[in-house]
Design a protein around this motif. Structure first.
Motif, mmCIF file in Angstrom:
data_model
loop_
_atom_site.group_PDB
_atom_site.id
_atom_site.type_symbol
_atom_site.label_atom_id
_atom_site.label_comp_id
_atom_site.label_asym_id
_atom_site.label_seq_id
_atom_site.Cartn_x
_atom_site.Cartn_y
_atom_site.Cartn_z
ATOM 1 N N ARG A 44 42.539 -27.274 -27.652
ATOM 2 C CA ARG A 44 42.790 -28.314 -26.657
ATOM 3 C C ARG A 44 43.825 -29.349 -27.128
ATOM 4 N NH1 ARG A 44 38.702 -28.248 -22.730
ATOM 5 N NH2 ARG A 44 38.964 -30.453 -22.260
ATOM 6 N N ILE A 45 44.757 -28.915 -27.954
ATOM 7 C CA ILE A 45 45.780 -29.822 -28.487
ATOM 8 C C ILE A 45 46.731 -30.255 -27.378
ATOM 9 C CG2 ILE A 45 47.724 -30.023 -30.087
ATOM 10 C CD1 ILE A 45 46.251 -28.083 -31.942
ATOM 11 N N VAL A 46 47.114 -29.326 -26.524
ATOM 12 C CA VAL A 46 48.050 -29.658 -25.448
ATOM 13 C C VAL A 46 47.418 -30.652 -24.486
ATOM 14 C CG1 VAL A 46 49.320 -28.711 -23.481
ATOM 15 C CG2 VAL A 46 49.328 -27.503 -25.667
ATOM 16 N N ARG A 47 46.146 -30.469 -24.198
ATOM 17 C CA ARG A 47 45.478 -31.438 -23.328
ATOM 18 C C ARG A 47 45.492 -32.834 -23.957
ATOM 19 N NH1 ARG A 47 42.290 -31.636 -18.809
ATOM 20 N NH2 ARG A 47 40.877 -33.432 -18.712
ATOM 21 N N SER A 48 45.275 -32.917 -25.250
ATOM 22 C CA SER A 48 45.295 -34.223 -25.908
ATOM 23 C C SER A 48 46.692 -34.828 -25.876
ATOM 24 C CB SER A 48 44.793 -34.105 -27.355
ATOM 25 O OG SER A 48 45.704 -33.380 -28.169
ATOM 26 N N ILE A 49 47.724 -33.995 -25.954
ATOM 27 C CA ILE A 49 49.102 -34.478 -25.847
ATOM 28 C C ILE A 49 49.354 -35.039 -24.449
ATOM 29 C CG2 ILE A 49 51.512 -33.717 -25.738
ATOM 30 C CD1 ILE A 49 50.845 -31.745 -28.007
ATOM 31 N N ILE A 50 48.905 -34.308 -23.429
ATOM 32 C CA ILE A 50 49.083 -34.774 -22.053
ATOM 33 C C ILE A 50 48.343 -36.086 -21.830
ATOM 34 C CG2 ILE A 50 48.582 -34.236 -19.635
ATOM 35 C CD1 ILE A 50 49.058 -31.301 -20.299
ATOM 36 N N GLU A 51 47.182 -36.238 -22.447
ATOM 37 C CA GLU A 51 46.431 -37.488 -22.301
ATOM 38 C C GLU A 51 47.219 -38.671 -22.859
ATOM 39 O OE1 GLU A 51 41.846 -35.719 -22.456
ATOM 40 O OE2 GLU A 51 42.867 -36.360 -24.303
ATOM 41 N N VAL A 52 47.901 -38.478 -23.985
ATOM 42 C CA VAL A 52 48.731 -39.549 -24.552
ATOM 43 C C VAL A 52 49.916 -39.840 -23.635
ATOM 44 C CG1 VAL A 52 50.228 -40.189 -26.481
ATOM 45 C CG2 VAL A 52 48.041 -39.059 -26.929
ATOM 46 N N LEU A 53 50.583 -38.795 -23.163
ATOM 47 C CA LEU A 53 51.717 -38.989 -22.264
ATOM 48 C C LEU A 53 51.291 -39.694 -20.976
ATOM 49 C CD1 LEU A 53 53.432 -35.497 -22.713
ATOM 50 C CD2 LEU A 53 54.216 -37.679 -23.651
ATOM 51 N N ALA A 54 50.115 -39.334 -20.465
ATOM 52 C CA ALA A 54 49.610 -39.978 -19.251
ATOM 53 C C ALA A 54 49.285 -41.445 -19.505
ATOM 54 C CB ALA A 54 48.369 -39.241 -18.758
ATOM 55 N N GLU A 55 48.686 -41.720 -20.643
ATOM 56 C CA GLU A 55 48.313 -43.098 -20.977
ATOM 57 C C GLU A 55 49.531 -44.008 -21.011
ATOM 58 O OE1 GLU A 55 46.430 -45.534 -24.824
ATOM 59 O OE2 GLU A 55 46.373 -43.323 -24.757
ATOM 60 N N HIS A 56 50.660 -43.476 -21.479
ATOM 61 C CA HIS A 56 51.863 -44.294 -21.641
ATOM 62 C C HIS A 56 52.915 -44.001 -20.577
ATOM 63 C CE1 HIS A 56 50.173 -45.882 -25.277
ATOM 64 N NE2 HIS A 56 49.938 -44.654 -25.695
ATOM 65 N N ARG A 57 52.505 -43.290 -19.527
ATOM 66 C CA ARG A 57 53.357 -43.054 -18.369
ATOM 67 C C ARG A 57 54.691 -42.432 -18.772
ATOM 68 N NH1 ARG A 57 50.101 -42.623 -14.891
ATOM 69 N NH2 ARG A 57 51.434 -43.288 -13.159
ATOM 70 N N HIS A 58 54.608 -41.439 -19.617
ATOM 71 C CA HIS A 58 55.814 -40.770 -20.118
ATOM 72 C C HIS A 58 56.040 -39.471 -19.357
ATOM 73 C CE1 HIS A 58 58.779 -38.970 -22.715
ATOM 74 N NE2 HIS A 58 58.787 -40.027 -23.510
ATOM 75 N N PRO A 59 57.234 -39.243 -18.807
ATOM 76 C CA PRO A 59 57.493 -38.008 -18.056
ATOM 77 C C PRO A 59 57.586 -36.786 -18.967
ATOM 78 C CG PRO A 59 59.512 -39.267 -18.309
ATOM 79 C CD PRO A 59 58.413 -40.130 -18.860
ATOM 80 N N PHE A 60 57.189 -35.639 -18.436
ATOM 81 C CA PHE A 60 57.244 -34.409 -19.230
ATOM 82 C C PHE A 60 57.295 -33.191 -18.313
ATOM 83 C CE2 PHE A 60 52.825 -35.311 -18.457
ATOM 84 C CZ PHE A 60 52.193 -34.075 -18.288
ATOM 85 N N THR A 61 57.731 -32.085 -18.883
ATOM 86 C CA THR A 61 57.760 -30.802 -18.187
ATOM 87 C C THR A 61 56.954 -29.793 -18.987
ATOM 88 O OG1 THR A 61 59.824 -30.192 -19.307
ATOM 89 C CG2 THR A 61 60.016 -31.221 -17.141
ATOM 90 N N ILE A 62 56.517 -28.756 -18.312
ATOM 91 C CA ILE A 62 55.729 -27.695 -18.943
ATOM 92 C C ILE A 62 56.333 -26.355 -18.555
ATOM 93 C CG2 ILE A 62 53.481 -26.529 -19.026
ATOM 94 C CD1 ILE A 62 52.175 -29.217 -18.341
ATOM 95 N N ILE A 63 56.466 -25.471 -19.521
ATOM 96 C CA ILE A 63 56.834 -24.084 -19.251
ATOM 97 C C ILE A 63 55.767 -23.192 -19.878
ATOM 98 C CG2 ILE A 63 58.541 -22.255 -19.557
ATOM 99 C CD1 ILE A 63 60.676 -24.375 -19.836
ATOM 100 N N THR A 64 55.169 -22.318 -19.078
ATOM 101 C CA THR A 64 54.099 -21.470 -19.590
ATOM 102 C C THR A 64 54.043 -20.165 -18.821
ATOM 103 O OG1 THR A 64 51.711 -21.346 -20.054
ATOM 104 C CG2 THR A 64 52.374 -22.479 -18.036
ATOM 105 N N LYS A 65 53.383 -19.171 -19.399
ATOM 106 C CA LYS A 65 53.082 -17.941 -18.684
ATOM 107 C C LYS A 65 51.575 -17.668 -18.733
ATOM 108 C CE LYS A 65 55.968 -15.266 -20.817
ATOM 109 N NZ LYS A 65 56.782 -16.160 -21.643
ATOM 110 N N ASN A 66 50.809 -18.762 -18.774
ATOM 111 C CA ASN A 66 49.359 -18.625 -18.818
ATOM 112 C C ASN A 66 48.722 -19.487 -17.736
ATOM 113 O OD1 ASN A 66 46.530 -18.611 -19.652
ATOM 114 N ND2 ASN A 66 47.280 -17.762 -21.572
ATOM 115 N N ALA A 67 47.804 -18.900 -16.995
ATOM 116 C CA ALA A 67 47.124 -19.618 -15.913
ATOM 117 C C ALA A 67 46.189 -20.701 -16.435
ATOM 118 C CB ALA A 67 46.339 -18.636 -15.039
ATOM 119 N N LEU A 68 46.010 -20.785 -17.750
ATOM 120 C CA LEU A 68 45.177 -21.848 -18.323
ATOM 121 C C LEU A 68 45.691 -23.234 -17.964
ATOM 122 C CD1 LEU A 68 42.839 -22.720 -20.191
ATOM 123 C CD2 LEU A 68 44.404 -22.419 -22.140
ATOM 124 N N VAL A 69 46.952 -23.333 -17.563
ATOM 125 C CA VAL A 69 47.510 -24.622 -17.156
ATOM 126 C C VAL A 69 46.701 -25.247 -16.024
ATOM 127 C CG1 VAL A 69 49.144 -23.593 -15.512
ATOM 128 C CG2 VAL A 69 49.666 -25.811 -16.543
#
Length: 369
Positions: free
Chosen positions: A156-181
């Motif tokens: 769950r490292i990526v989720r924790s990264i997204i939580e930090v980005l969300a907390e600080h209102r930082h824009p980001f993009t995701i590229i994946t080939k897994n439905a886990l997103v």
């Protein structure tokens, strides 16, 4: 123009056997290794005895830096984060495979079985966002290895990264080939309302049997299309990447992928041509000899036609799209299909960097506001 002379891999007798559930059929030494190991028959092993199936191992590590920077003119982002090194998806065409050589590991089986998890990624990210000289720019998750590869379910490292980005209102993009997103829709939806996130799901073909050998541990193609639909229905803009396009292997699916993605609500699409840097070229030839031997030489011939007579073209501007007649045909087909299915080319909107809040240093007196 210098042309590389390559052997006829489709007719070789020493091509390794397929390992079920893995993309690479072998484990060659990386380009920095000074020693080479070869297996010899000592007479004790029975011919009918199956090879042991390689298991996935994960080494936890603490990253000293987490945000990578690039100045490539043909990439839409300058900042990226890779939560893992190596990728269990096992995509045989993955341009990141040669990076495992820097760890004295093989770009082959090692890349998809000997993985490294950056367990302090969120903590390190917060520190780097707080640096006085940090300039906010959209961060891409998934530039090198897939952020939602199977081990993300556990770590769950990526989720924790997204939580930090969300907390600080930082824009980001995701590229994946897994439905886990889809798991992180609860975080992505409110961010999407403020134009802080955009997702791309990579779809290479629509053939489950082909996908099971080409990208054995990624989500099935139909499941990725479902993820595109689910994200867009939740208000998270999710486009499709037809990537990479492999001539005479996956290019025939181009139009149908774009049609299916458009029906799933994808607002945008992109594509790249297969790249074969360093050790990857021989691993890919092995895959061709195993799975499409009757087309192996023709596939490599078309790739070299798009790469100036070489197996790989590292030059900015041409490395993603290729050159020559076949590359031009792909470009025209992509443009016509996007127009037909009313899907825009590239990222539809620029993400908002004005909402970014710099992390404040922790105070022994706590937070009042």
């Amino acid at each position: 123009m210098r042309r590389e002379r390559t052997p006829d891999y489709a007719n070789r007798l020493d091509v390794p056997m397929r390992i079920k559930g893995r993309g690479a059929p072998s484990n060659p030494e990386g380009r920095f290794e000074s020693l080479t190991a070869t297996r010899e028959d000592d007479g004790w092993e029975r011919e009918t005895e199956p090879e042991p199936r390689p298991e996935t191992t994960v080494t936890e590590e603490r990253a000293r830096t987490i945000i990578s920077h690039n100045e490539s003119p043909d990439i839409a982002f300058t900042h990226s984060i890779n939560a893992y090194r190596g990728c269990e998806h096992g995509c045989i065409y993955c341009y990141a495979r040669p990076s495992h050589s820097y760890l004295n590991l093989s770009p082959g089986i090692d890349f998809e079985t000997r993985l490294f998890a950056k367990t302090n990624a969120a903590e390190q990210l917060r520190k780097e966002l707080a640096k006085p000289n940090y300039v906010c720019s959209p961060i891409n998750l998934g530039a090198n290895t897939d952020p939602y590869q199977p081990i993300e379910r556990r770590y769950r490292i990526v989720r924790s990264i997204i939580e930090v980005l969300a907390e600080h209102r930082h824009p980001f993009t995701i590229i994946t080939k897994n439905a886990l997103v889809e798991r992180d829709i609860d975080l992505l939806t409110p961010l999407a309302r403020d134009n802080l996130v955009h997702v791309f799901v990579s779809v290479t073909s629509l053939d489950n049997r082909l996908a099971s050998t080409l990208e054995p541990r990624a989500s099935a193609p139909h499941r990725r299309l479902k993820a595109i639909e689910t994200l867009n229905a939740a208000g998270v803009p999710c486009g499709v990447m037809v990537a990479p396009i492999i001539p005479m292997v996956t290019d025939k699916y181009l139009e149908k992928i774009l049609e299916s993605a458009a029906q799933a609500g994808a607002p945008a699409a992109g594509y790249t041509i297969v790249r074969l840097p360093y050790e990857l070229k021989n691993l890919f030839r092995e895959w061709l000899a195993l799975h499409v031997p009757e087309r192996a030489d023709h596939v490599m011939s078309l790739i070299r036609q798009m790469r100036g007579g070489r197996d790989n073209d590292p030059n900015f501007g041409s490395r993603m799209r290729g050159e020559g007649e076949f590359a031009e045909l792909i470009r025209q087909r992509f443009q016509l299909a996007c127009r037909k299915y009313a899907i825009s080319r590239g990222r539809p909107v620029q993400l908002d960097t004005s909402l970014f809040r710099v992390p404040r240093a922790a105070s022994p007196q706590g937070e009042l506001f």
